[in-house]
Scaffold this active site. Sequence first.
Site, short mmCIF file in Angstrom:
data_model
loop_
_atom_site.label_atom_id
_atom_site.label_comp_id
_atom_site.label_asym_id
_atom_site.label_seq_id
_atom_site.Cartn_x
_atom_site.Cartn_y
_atom_site.Cartn_z
N THR A 14 150.65 -22.89 -99.86
CA THR A 14 149.55 -22.00 -100.11
C THR A 14 149.21 -21.02 -99.03
OG1 THR A 14 148.51 -23.73 -101.37
CG2 THR A 14 147.15 -21.89 -100.85
N ALA B 140 154.28 -13.87 -97.27
CA ALA B 140 155.47 -14.49 -97.87
C ALA B 140 156.74 -14.15 -97.10
CB ALA B 140 155.62 -14.07 -99.33
#
Length: 182
Positions: free
Chosen positions: A12, A167
């Site tokens: 997360t 990411a």
Amino acid sequence: MKNNQRPVIRSTTVIGVIRDGKAALGSDGQMTLGNTVIKHSTRKIRRLYHGKLVAGFAGATADAVTLLDRFEEKLEAYNGKLDRAAVELARDWRTDKYLRRLEAMLAIVSHDKALIISGTGDVIEPEDGIVAIGSGSMYALAAARSLMKHSSLPAKEIVLESLKIAADICIYTNDHIIVEEV
């Protein structure tokens, strides 16, 4: 991993931004167990209180869902007053034996307020209207602050771009991104 340790679930990046009376909150979809990716498309955000708020979680999924359910109960009890519901949840979190063992954090945004409810039961309202939690939170936070300062992008785009940057850097964050706006 030693025999007496549970595998660490890491996952997360959740980030929320308020800009120009609009708020957006998003997360990636990766869940890892130890050093293995076990799911790519976990949904870690949801709308609350008749769609007026968006909340996201980091930490153990079952714990986070329990906290989100409790938070929704507090929102209903206090007529959608975000501050009051957050403080009451934090109070319960600190005093209830069962809740104290939960391992999760919440990030919540409305059109005019952003809060983090920490794993220790603290309620934090960042000065800049940006909330970030999870393993890639510092990368996403840095990206969002830069985009807020040096662009005119709307909140939803800032969240999306910040998650993409996280990411690219954090091994526990992927590019299966979900963003909700209020």
